[in-house]
Each structure stands twice: as structure tokens, then as C-alpha cells.
Design an enzyme around this catalytic site. Sequence first.
Site, PDB file in Angstrom:
ATOM      1  N   CYS A 125      33.567  43.180  33.609  1.00 53.78           N
ATOM      2  CA  CYS A 125      33.567  41.740  33.345  1.00 53.78           C
ATOM      3  C   CYS A 125      32.748  41.006  34.399  1.00 53.78           C
ATOM      4  O   CYS A 125      33.259  40.671  35.470  1.00 53.78           O
ATOM      5  CB  CYS A 125      35.006  41.220  33.320  1.00 53.78           C
ATOM      6  SG  CYS A 125      35.099  39.455  33.019  1.00 53.78           S
ATOM      7  N   CYS A 171      34.054  37.648  35.437  1.00 53.54           N
ATOM      8  CA  CYS A 171      35.192  37.638  36.374  1.00 53.54           C
ATOM      9  C   CYS A 171      34.732  37.954  37.788  1.00 53.54           C
ATOM     10  O   CYS A 171      35.218  37.373  38.743  1.00 53.54           O
ATOM     11  CB  CYS A 171      36.233  38.712  36.047  1.00 53.54           C
ATOM     12  SG  CYS A 171      36.443  39.106  34.350  1.00 53.54           S
ATOM     13  N   ASP A 172      33.833  38.920  37.909  1.00 52.09           N
ATOM     14  CA  ASP A 172      33.578  39.500  39.223  1.00 52.09           C
ATOM     15  C   ASP A 172      32.190  39.229  39.793  1.00 52.09           C
ATOM     16  O   ASP A 172      31.924  39.558  40.947  1.00 52.09           O
ATOM     17  CB  ASP A 172      33.791  41.024  39.146  1.00 52.09           C
ATOM     18  CG  ASP A 172      35.204  41.369  38.687  1.00 52.09           C
ATOM     19  OD1 ASP A 172      36.121  40.623  39.066  1.00 52.09           O
ATOM     20  OD2 ASP A 172      35.378  42.353  37.957  1.00 52.09           O
TER      21      ASP A 172
END
Length: 312
Positions: free
Chosen positions: A135, A138-139
Site C-alpha cells: 500500500c 499508506c507507507d
Amino acid sequence: MTDALKTLILGSGPAGYTAAIYAARANLAPVVLAGNQPGGQLTITSDVENYPGFPEGVMGPEMMEMFKRQAERFGTKVEYELAEKVDLSRRPFRVWTNAEKEYRTQSLIVATGASALYLGLENEKKLQGRGVSACATCDGFFFKGKKVYVVGGGDSACEEASFLTKFAREVHLLVRRDALRASKIMQQRVLEHPKVTVHWNTQVLDVLDVAQGKVTGLLLEDTKTKARRQVDAEGLFLAIGHRPNTELFKGMLDLDPVGYIRTVPGKTATNIAGVFACGDAQDSYYRQAITAAGTGCMAAIEVERWLEAQHA
Ligand code: NDP
């Protein structure tokens, strides 16, 4: 059917909780089984910027907590259990969970979502959260100024690669064939981006950590010549698709070849009367929080009308 629930909802992402809000407001006293990732895939994202109603954006986990609170406000009961076995052959349907409980329900809403696919390499698992991610949204932030690799050739891979250019120093896209599957506009975005290098006919054989406990490199293979090479890398992002979480329903619900639940076009009704499917478990195309929520609402309305028709 006196001891059976009116409706049981499997899954606690945007689809499951929206179904719960509508079902609870229709006095169906729904129970939600939150599953093994309470809150669903949004709990592993950071900022959600495209969900209407949040002009400044909202953090994924925070939004899902709000969904839950809204569902509970109208009487939804949320149980932190995972459905492990179902019997849909007769009504009431029966569902067994990892808490060794059995639920009986007149109707069932399947909102079990989807999960990101991984390559299946041993080190990939070990280094999850230590440089390996499925992801970018997200990261990505943690890869400021770093050299990262993205695996995949679809829209997700192109989207993730483009997104990562905001942070990373270099973005390398590893494509196992000599063509991208992504839409033309997404292809153009990566092919023309100065920070992105595309490596055709290339697959990852191993993720290297050289005993540092974080990604330090990759072992790559040319899928045509079988030539191998080692490259330095600080991040590996997998964007090779998702698998719907529908194993439980194999042989019962009508699934497409990938495993997405087939529903009546424009509806959430499945091939079994009284079972409805919504969200990413039945949507391989849009896969958005807002569309999942929309189909969750549809499922609850269909359940309400179906139950009414049963007692007519
Ligand atoms: P796709 O299934 O479309 O693409 C998966 C990609 O990963 C393919 O290029 C595939 O290669 C590659 N792949 C699969 N397995 C491996 C493996 N083991 N090793 C290396 N590569 C592998 O998945 P996406 O998640 O990209 O997209 C899913 C759906 O969501 C699509 O309908 C897409 O259009 C949509 N979507 C739309 C977006 C948008 O419009 N903004 C953004 C993201 C997704 P190969 O081509 O060789 O099979």
C-alpha cells in the site's frame, strides 16, 4: 426462526458498516462480525482524500471508527469474530466463528472485502513493514528520498508508482511481461515521469535484507533470458492485484473465476435467496470506499424488502 437474527453482516469495512447503519435504522437489529481486519482495508491507509464529506481529508482508521460508532448508535452489535464456516443450504443460515459461536440468521450480508496479493516469497513476509508494503498510499511517506521498486503492470502499480514519485528519489517499476495492463492514461503518467524507470520482463526472485532486518536489495530475473541480477533497494511495493475474501463461500455462492461474488446486475442479491453481497467481495472494478458504502446501503435495503416479502 424465532431465535435467528434478522440479518447478520460479515465484514466491517465501508460496505459492512453502511449495511449495518441502514439495517439498524430499519429495526433489523444487525450483528456485524468484524472479521480478521476490523475496519477493513482503510485501516491500513493513511489519508483518505476522496471520500465526500471530508474536505480536508480524514485518516482511514479514524473514518472507520466513525462508521462503527454510527452503526452502533442505531443498535448494531459488533462482535470481534471471524466467520469460519457457513451453511447456506437452508434457512435460517448458520455461521460458525473462531470464537466457537454459532449464529443463525434469516438473511446474510457478505461484506468480507478483498486482500492485497503478495508474491509469496519467504523474505517478503519477514520484511513486511520493514520496506515491503502492498500500500503505497499508506507507507509512501516513509520512503522520502529513497530508492523503491514497485511490482505489477496494472492500474494499481502505475498509480502506486506515480504516487511514490512524490516521496522517493527513484521509482523502478518491475513488469513481468513486455507490456503494461494499465489504462493508457495511467501508462503515460509513469512512462513519461522522469523519476520512474520501467524494467520489462522482470520478476523478483528474492528480497534481500543482508541481516539488517530491512529491505536492502532485490534479486531480479529476466523472464525471457533467465539472467539474474542483484539491485540495491530500500523499498518494495506489491501492486499485483487483490483477492476477494470469499473462500468461505466456494461451492455455495456463484463466484467469478477470480472469486468475486456474482450478484444480480444492478443489485446485491446473490444466487441464494436471502444472501446479499456488497463491497470489494463482489466488485472487481471500482474498489472504492464510496462504492463499497453504496453497495452496503443497497444490500441493507434489499434485505429489508426481502424479509418483508417473506412474511407477506
Ligand atoms: P490487475 O489485475 O489489473 O493487474 C495486476 C498486475 O500485476 C498485472 O500487470 C499482472 O501482470 C501483475 N502481476 C500479477 N501477478 C504477478 C506476479 N506474481 N508477479 C509479477 N506481476 C504480477 O490489478 P490492479 O490492482 O492493478 O487493478 C485491479 C482493478 O482495479 C482493475 O480493473 C483496474 O483498472 C482497477 N483500478 C483502477 C484504478 C484507477 O482507475 N485509478 C487504480 C487501481 C486499480 P500481467 O499483466 O502479466 O497479468
